[in-house]
Motif scaffolding. Structure first.
Motif, PDB file in Angstrom:
ATOM      1  N   UNK A 131       0.935  -1.104  -0.133  1.00  0.00           N
ATOM      2  CA  UNK A 131      -0.518   0.063  -0.408  1.00  0.00           C
ATOM      3  C   UNK A 131       1.032   1.611  -0.495  1.00  0.00           C
ATOM      4  N   UNK A 132       0.527   2.109  -0.789  1.00  0.00           N
ATOM      5  CA  UNK A 132       1.254   3.535  -0.766  1.00  0.00           C
ATOM      6  C   UNK A 132       0.414   4.418   0.771  1.00  0.00           C
ATOM      7  N   UNK A 133       1.225   4.860   1.267  1.00  0.00           N
ATOM      8  CA  UNK A 133       1.529   5.717   2.360  1.00  0.00           C
ATOM      9  C   UNK A 133       0.965   7.294   1.875  1.00  0.00           C
ATOM     10  N   UNK A 134       0.066   8.101   2.505  1.00  0.00           N
ATOM     11  CA  UNK A 134      -0.390   9.263   2.087  1.00  0.00           C
ATOM     12  C   UNK A 134       0.464   9.664   2.553  1.00  0.00           C
ATOM     13  N   UNK A 135       1.673  10.050   2.836  1.00  0.00           N
ATOM     14  CA  UNK A 135       2.410  10.722   2.412  1.00  0.00           C
ATOM     15  C   UNK A 135       3.801   9.865   2.121  1.00  0.00           C
ATOM     16  N   UNK A 136       3.880  10.284   0.311  1.00  0.00           N
ATOM     17  CA  UNK A 136       4.931   9.301  -0.443  1.00  0.00           C
ATOM     18  C   UNK A 136       6.538  10.587  -0.241  1.00  0.00           C
ATOM     19  N   UNK A 137       7.380   9.332  -0.355  1.00  0.00           N
ATOM     20  CA  UNK A 137       8.836   9.967   0.251  1.00  0.00           C
ATOM     21  C   UNK A 137       9.102   9.082  -1.167  1.00  0.00           C
ATOM     22  N   UNK A 138      10.183   9.757  -1.916  1.00  0.00           N
ATOM     23  CA  UNK A 138      11.367   9.547  -2.965  1.00  0.00           C
ATOM     24  C   UNK A 138      12.203   9.151  -2.696  1.00  0.00           C
ATOM     25  N   UNK A 139      12.782   8.692  -2.817  1.00  0.00           N
ATOM     26  CA  UNK A 139      14.646   8.662  -2.289  1.00  0.00           C
ATOM     27  C   UNK A 139      15.335   9.365  -3.540  1.00  0.00           C
ATOM     28  N   UNK A 140      16.138  10.097  -3.327  1.00  0.00           N
ATOM     29  CA  UNK A 140      17.140  10.595  -4.392  1.00  0.00           C
ATOM     30  C   UNK A 140      18.557   9.352  -5.026  1.00  0.00           C
ATOM     31  N   UNK A 141      17.236   8.545  -5.946  1.00  0.00           N
ATOM     32  CA  UNK A 141      18.295   7.758  -6.172  1.00  0.00           C
ATOM     33  C   UNK A 141      17.221   7.029  -7.408  1.00  0.00           C
ATOM     34  N   UNK A 142      17.870   6.637  -8.141  1.00  0.00           N
ATOM     35  CA  UNK A 142      16.670   5.641  -9.063  1.00  0.00           C
ATOM     36  C   UNK A 142      15.103   5.498  -9.320  1.00  0.00           C
ATOM     37  N   UNK A 143      14.415   4.946  -9.912  1.00  0.00           N
ATOM     38  CA  UNK A 143      13.319   4.931  -9.856  1.00  0.00           C
ATOM     39  C   UNK A 143      13.499   2.788  -9.341  1.00  0.00           C
ATOM     40  N   UNK A 144      14.631   2.419  -9.868  1.00  0.00           N
ATOM     41  CA  UNK A 144      13.944   1.053  -9.214  1.00  0.00           C
ATOM     42  C   UNK A 144      14.775   1.153  -8.136  1.00  0.00           C
ATOM     43  N   UNK A 145      15.179   1.596  -7.369  1.00  0.00           N
ATOM     44  CA  UNK A 145      15.585   1.747  -6.596  1.00  0.00           C
ATOM     45  C   UNK A 145      14.588   2.389  -5.785  1.00  0.00           C
ATOM     46  N   UNK A 146      14.109   2.598  -5.559  1.00  0.00           N
ATOM     47  CA  UNK A 146      12.446   3.837  -4.929  1.00  0.00           C
ATOM     48  C   UNK A 146      11.642   2.283  -5.197  1.00  0.00           C
ATOM     49  N   UNK A 147      11.116   1.422  -6.178  1.00  0.00           N
ATOM     50  CA  UNK A 147      10.503   0.962  -6.328  1.00  0.00           C
ATOM     51  C   UNK A 147      10.491  -0.309  -5.942  1.00  0.00           C
ATOM     52  N   UNK A 148      12.146  -1.338  -5.595  1.00  0.00           N
ATOM     53  CA  UNK A 148      12.559  -2.329  -5.154  1.00  0.00           C
ATOM     54  C   UNK A 148      13.103  -2.083  -3.630  1.00  0.00           C
ATOM     55  N   UNK A 149      13.032  -0.901  -2.704  1.00  0.00           N
ATOM     56  CA  UNK A 149      13.514  -0.392  -1.998  1.00  0.00           C
ATOM     57  C   UNK A 149      12.639  -1.487  -0.668  1.00  0.00           C
ATOM     58  N   UNK A 150      13.703  -2.201   0.332  1.00  0.00           N
ATOM     59  CA  UNK A 150      13.666  -2.730   0.966  1.00  0.00           C
ATOM     60  C   UNK A 150      13.897  -4.701   0.839  1.00  0.00           C
ATOM     61  N   UNK A 151      13.978  -4.394  -0.437  1.00  0.00           N
ATOM     62  CA  UNK A 151      13.869  -6.263  -1.099  1.00  0.00           C
ATOM     63  C   UNK A 151      14.463  -6.348  -2.228  1.00  0.00           C
ATOM     64  N   UNK A 152      15.260  -7.430  -2.897  1.00  0.00           N
ATOM     65  CA  UNK A 152      15.796  -7.471  -3.556  1.00  0.00           C
ATOM     66  C   UNK A 152      15.108  -8.408  -5.013  1.00  0.00           C
ATOM     67  N   UNK A 153      15.120  -7.395  -6.600  1.00  0.00           N
ATOM     68  CA  UNK A 153      14.119  -7.735  -7.392  1.00  0.00           C
ATOM     69  C   UNK A 153      14.670  -7.397  -8.424  1.00  0.00           C
ATOM     70  N   UNK A 154      14.223  -8.266  -9.373  1.00  0.00           N
ATOM     71  CA  UNK A 154      14.762  -7.958 -10.856  1.00  0.00           C
ATOM     72  C   UNK A 154      13.824  -7.058 -12.055  1.00  0.00           C
ATOM     73  N   UNK A 155      14.473  -6.600 -13.326  1.00  0.00           N
ATOM     74  CA  UNK A 155      14.192  -5.837 -13.810  1.00  0.00           C
ATOM     75  C   UNK A 155      12.577  -6.024 -13.890  1.00  0.00           C
ATOM     76  N   UNK A 156      12.185  -7.109 -14.449  1.00  0.00           N
ATOM     77  CA  UNK A 156      10.728  -7.500 -14.617  1.00  0.00           C
ATOM     78  C   UNK A 156       9.770  -7.351 -13.763  1.00  0.00           C
ATOM     79  N   UNK A 157      10.452  -8.203 -13.009  1.00  0.00           N
ATOM     80  CA  UNK A 157       9.552  -8.017 -10.930  1.00  0.00           C
ATOM     81  C   UNK A 157       9.035  -5.898 -11.358  1.00  0.00           C
ATOM     82  N   UNK A 158       9.554  -5.179 -11.463  1.00  0.00           N
ATOM     83  CA  UNK A 158      10.023  -3.431 -11.563  1.00  0.00           C
ATOM     84  C   UNK A 158       9.093  -3.426 -11.977  1.00  0.00           C
TER      85      UNK A 158
END
Length: 177
Positions: A131-158
């Motif tokens: 779920x997406x919190x009401x207060x959205x926070x994006x890290x100063x990083x790639x879109x890939x790393x923001x979406x996969x934050x906290x877990x190891x993910x493949x490009x296909x999963x992202x």
């Protein structure tokens, strides 16, 4: 006069360091706190189809006496889109946190695919719910790393997550996507 500026800076730095130490102690205290939620490591570990059912769910936050939710009953079918609408403090976010067991209900039960969520292994349950919190926070990083934050993910999963979140059109507008 020559010692005035270095003395001022030293006092300022000491105050900042003291604030950082106090803040880090509080952060570590929160991070090391034991949860009261049973992780049920031997619980059910299966893919969720997506039927969600609330049966007479009531919930009061631990530090409060007034219930946020009282006798809530509804059913959501897999693939069905549901909008939670209400005033601030009416329990919309609480409903989503209860589904992923960030809190446990005080009364009633929540079923996913006709199984009580307490019967699922907590890791299995949470790995399939987002779920997406009401207060959205994006890290100063790639879109890939923001979406996969906290877990190891493949490009296909992202890519799949971006499509499901309807963010793929937005992401495709960037030069490096």
């Amino acid at each position: 006069m020559q010692l005035r500026f270095p003395t001022f800076i030293s006092i300022f730095v000491f105050a900042i360091i003291r604030l950082a130490v106090t803040s880090s102690q509080r952060l570590l205290e929160l991070m090391n706190r034991e949860t009261e939620i049973d992780e049920n490591v031997n619980g059910i570990k299966k893919s969720i189809e997506g039927e969600i059912k609330f049966e007479n769910v009531s919930f009061t936050y631990p530090e409060s006496k007034k219930p946020v939710l009282k006798n809530i009953t509804f059913k959501i079918q897999p693939g069905q889109t549901v909008a939670l609408v209400g005033t601030t403090g009416s329990g919309k976010t609480t409903l989503t946190k209860l589904i992923s067991r960030l809190y446990d209900v005080n009364e009633g039960k929540i079923l996913i695919d006709i199984i009580n969520i307490r019967d699922y292994a907590l890791e299995s349950l949470r790995s399939q719910i987002s779920f997406i919190e009401q207060d959205i926070f994006l890290f100063s990083d790639t879109i890939f790393n923001n979406i996969s934050f906290g877990r190891t993910s493949s490009l296909e999963e992202i890519v799949q997550v971006a499509i499901e979140a309807q963010a793929d059109n937005f992401i495709s507008q960037f030069p490096k996507q």
